[in-house]
Design a protein around this motif. Structure first.
Motif, PDB file in Angstrom:
ATOM      1  N   ALA A  48       0.847  -1.189   0.000  1.00 31.51           N
ATOM      2  CA  ALA A  48       0.000   0.000   0.000  1.00 31.51           C
ATOM      3  C   ALA A  48       0.886   1.244   0.000  1.00 31.51           C
ATOM      4  N   VAL A  49       0.708   2.087  -1.020  1.00 29.50           N
ATOM      5  CA  VAL A  49       1.616   3.221  -1.228  1.00 29.50           C
ATOM      6  C   VAL A  49       0.949   4.513  -0.748  1.00 29.50           C
ATOM      7  N   GLY A  50       1.353   4.969   0.437  1.00 32.15           N
ATOM      8  CA  GLY A  50       0.746   6.148   1.038  1.00 32.15           C
ATOM      9  C   GLY A  50       1.558   7.415   0.853  1.00 32.15           C
ATOM     10  N   GLU A  71       6.883   3.573   0.395  1.00 26.33           N
ATOM     11  CA  GLU A  71       7.099   5.027   0.365  1.00 26.33           C
ATOM     12  C   GLU A  71       8.187   5.291  -0.659  1.00 26.33           C
ATOM     13  N   ASN A  72       8.108   6.457  -1.323  1.00 26.89           N
ATOM     14  CA  ASN A  72       9.133   6.683  -2.350  1.00 26.89           C
ATOM     15  C   ASN A  72      10.185   7.718  -1.952  1.00 26.89           C
ATOM     16  N   ARG A  73      10.038   8.341  -0.785  1.00 22.99           N
ATOM     17  CA  ARG A  73      11.061   9.290  -0.344  1.00 22.99           C
ATOM     18  C   ARG A  73      11.517   8.968   1.074  1.00 22.99           C
ATOM     19  N   LEU A  95      10.949   0.609   0.254  1.00 24.45           N
ATOM     20  CA  LEU A  95      11.360   1.826  -0.451  1.00 24.45           C
ATOM     21  C   LEU A  95      11.144   1.596  -1.943  1.00 24.45           C
ATOM     22  N   ILE A  96      10.295   2.435  -2.554  1.00 19.58           N
ATOM     23  CA  ILE A  96       9.955   2.240  -3.968  1.00 19.58           C
ATOM     24  C   ILE A  96      10.381   3.420  -4.834  1.00 19.58           C
ATOM     25  N   GLY A  97      11.089   4.393  -4.243  1.00 19.13           N
ATOM     26  CA  GLY A  97      11.578   5.533  -5.020  1.00 19.13           C
ATOM     27  C   GLY A  97      13.095   5.527  -5.097  1.00 19.13           C
ATOM     28  N   LEU A 177      12.951  -8.421  -8.961  1.00 13.34           N
ATOM     29  CA  LEU A 177      13.045  -7.241  -9.825  1.00 13.34           C
ATOM     30  C   LEU A 177      11.793  -6.380  -9.677  1.00 13.34           C
ATOM     31  N   MET A 178      11.967  -5.103 -10.042  1.00 12.98           N
ATOM     32  CA  MET A 178      10.862  -4.145  -9.983  1.00 12.98           C
ATOM     33  C   MET A 178      10.886  -3.310 -11.252  1.00 12.98           C
ATOM     34  N   CYS A 179       9.704  -2.914 -11.748  1.00 14.17           N
ATOM     35  CA  CYS A 179       9.665  -1.978 -12.875  1.00 14.17           C
ATOM     36  C   CYS A 179       8.460  -1.056 -12.775  1.00 14.17           C
ATOM     37  N   ILE A 180       8.581   0.068 -13.458  1.00 13.68           N
ATOM     38  CA  ILE A 180       7.478   1.034 -13.622  1.00 13.68           C
ATOM     39  C   ILE A 180       7.352   1.265 -15.129  1.00 13.68           C
ATOM     40  N   PRO A 181       6.363   0.651 -15.791  1.00  9.82           N
ATOM     41  CA  PRO A 181       6.258   0.806 -17.249  1.00  9.82           C
ATOM     42  C   PRO A 181       6.001   2.264 -17.642  1.00  9.82           C
ATOM     43  N   GLY A 209       3.013  -3.470 -11.301  1.00 15.35           N
ATOM     44  CA  GLY A 209       1.587  -3.209 -11.246  1.00 15.35           C
ATOM     45  C   GLY A 209       1.274  -2.141 -10.210  1.00 15.35           C
ATOM     46  N   MET A 210       0.473  -1.138 -10.626  1.00 17.91           N
ATOM     47  CA  MET A 210       0.050  -0.045  -9.765  1.00 17.91           C
ATOM     48  C   MET A 210      -1.492   0.034  -9.873  1.00 17.91           C
ATOM     49  N   SER A 211      -2.097   1.111  -9.382  1.00 11.38           N
ATOM     50  CA  SER A 211      -3.568   1.156  -9.348  1.00 11.38           C
ATOM     51  C   SER A 211      -4.204   0.848 -10.695  1.00 11.38           C
ATOM     52  N   ALA A 212      -3.602   1.357 -11.776  1.00 12.91           N
ATOM     53  CA  ALA A 212      -4.241   1.245 -13.088  1.00 12.91           C
ATOM     54  C   ALA A 212      -4.037  -0.121 -13.743  1.00 12.91           C
ATOM     55  N   VAL A 225       2.297  -6.078  -5.794  1.00 14.02           N
ATOM     56  CA  VAL A 225       1.691  -4.970  -6.532  1.00 14.02           C
ATOM     57  C   VAL A 225       1.710  -3.737  -5.633  1.00 14.02           C
ATOM     58  N   ARG A 226       2.070  -2.607  -6.218  1.00  7.87           N
ATOM     59  CA  ARG A 226       2.234  -1.368  -5.437  1.00  7.87           C
ATOM     60  C   ARG A 226       1.059  -0.447  -5.740  1.00  7.87           C
ATOM     61  N   VAL A 227       0.112  -0.384  -4.806  1.00  5.43           N
ATOM     62  CA  VAL A 227      -1.145   0.303  -5.086  1.00  5.43           C
ATOM     63  C   VAL A 227      -1.306   1.504  -4.155  1.00  5.43           C
ATOM     64  N   GLY A 228      -1.389   2.691  -4.762  1.00  9.64           N
ATOM     65  CA  GLY A 228      -1.559   3.921  -3.989  1.00  9.64           C
ATOM     66  C   GLY A 228      -2.964   4.466  -4.097  1.00  9.64           C
ATOM     67  N   THR A 229      -3.266   5.087  -5.243  1.00  4.71           N
ATOM     68  CA  THR A 229      -4.517   5.835  -5.434  1.00  4.71           C
ATOM     69  C   THR A 229      -5.773   5.015  -5.121  1.00  4.71           C
ATOM     70  N   ALA A 230      -5.807   3.763  -5.511  1.00  2.88           N
ATOM     71  CA  ALA A 230      -7.020   2.954  -5.311  1.00  2.88           C
ATOM     72  C   ALA A 230      -7.300   2.707  -3.830  1.00  2.88           C
ATOM     73  N   THR A 234      -6.709  10.221  -4.376  1.00  4.84           N
ATOM     74  CA  THR A 234      -5.770  11.053  -5.139  1.00  4.84           C
ATOM     75  C   THR A 234      -4.735  11.673  -4.207  1.00  4.84           C
ATOM     76  N   ARG A 235      -3.483  11.702  -4.687  1.00  2.65           N
ATOM     77  CA  ARG A 235      -2.447  12.299  -3.836  1.00  2.65           C
ATOM     78  C   ARG A 235      -2.586  13.815  -3.784  1.00  2.65           C
ATOM     79  N   PRO A 236      -2.482  14.397  -2.593  1.00  2.00           N
ATOM     80  CA  PRO A 236      -2.471  15.860  -2.508  1.00  2.00           C
ATOM     81  C   PRO A 236      -1.184  16.395  -3.148  1.00  2.00           C
TER      82      PRO A 236
END
Ligand SMILES: *Cc1c(COP(=O)(O)O)cnc(C)c1O
Length: 238
Positions: A48-50, A71-73, A95-97, A177-181, A209-212, A225-230, A234-236
């Motif tokens: 869960a990506v907050g 978290e990415n930062r 850590l995903i960033g 491994l990890m990727c962001i298409p 895989g992310m929310s979309a 799977v790294r899911v934030g928005t769902a 929406t991120r502020p």
């Protein structure tokens, strides 16, 4: 009614988010996607990506039972997570960033999984910090499957040599491994490429895989799977 809500419907709920309902909806879609691919739903871990959301929201998602977060930062995570981890000691933080070498020590003190190892200098700094601290977070190597200039990750043509260096020479605990298409590409091509590179090296974890597109990623073998928005809405703006 929890099922099959699309992202824009979830976004409109932002002022009064039902985190437990969002979490439940994502979990049940993960289970459906896994079953459709003849996989055990338990073989897919929801991260869960907050990021960019206030700590109270992560706490609400923790209260709803979720225990794996991304978290990415580093700096943001340091502000949020020490207290949350104290309250929920079985939490796993990924850590995903991108990670700068001068933040390796802080990152390894806080994170349980580092998903974004992508260059020799960083891999060497992580290996040194493991020797120094004795802490050995699970490691993933990020592959820039779309060869995008602006994106982190090792280029696919350099992946084999870099993975070997991390595993054999530096003896990092590399799990996968990890990727962001690329945003505008068909993600399945990238998921298939990541799976193929991992297969060559016998690496069991695939973070993709992310929310979309997490259902597609699960069809292609995603274990994380790294899911934030769902989940969080929406991120502020930062
Ligand atoms: C923000 C982020 C996510 C989550 O994205 P959503 O589209 O909000 O689900 C996943 N992975 C990485 C690396 C991210 O930075």
């Amino acid at each position: 009614m929890l099922r099959n809500r699309n992202l824009s419907e979830i976004e409109t709920l932002n002022d009064n988010i039902d985190f437990a309902a969002n979490l439940q909806a994502v979990r049940s879609e993960i289970a459906d996607a896994a079953q459709a691919a003849n996989r055990d739903p338990a073989s897919v871990t929801l991260v869960a990506v907050g990021k960019a959301h206030p700590a109270e929201r992560s706490r609400a998602v923790l209260d709803a039972g979720q225990r794996v977060f991304g978290e990415n930062r580093v700096q943001e995570a340091e502000g949020k997570w020490p207290a949350l981890k104290e309250a929920f000691p079985d939490t796993q933080l990924h850590l995903i960033g991108p990670l700068q070498t001068n933040k390796v020590r802080q990152a390894m003190a806080l994170f349980d999984v580092i998903e974004t190892i992508d260059r020799p200098k960083l891999a060497m700094a992580i290996a040194r910090e493991m020797d120094r601290s004795g802490r050995r977070p699970d490691c993933l190597i990020q592959i820039n499957t779309g060869n995008e200039n602006q994106k982190a990750g090792v280029a696919p043509e350099d992946a084999d040599a870099f993975i070997r260096q991390c595993v054999e020479e530096l003896e990092l605990p590399v799990c996968g491994l990890m990727c962001i298409p690329p945003v505008d590409d068909e993600p399945s091509l990238h998921f298939a490429l990541l799976r193929e590179i991992a297969r060559r090296h016998n690496l069991p974890w695939l973070s993709m895989g992310m929310s979309a597109d997490y259902q597609v990623a699960i069809a292609f073998g995603a274990t994380h799977v790294r899911v934030g928005t769902a989940i969080f809405g929406t991120r502020p703006p930062r």
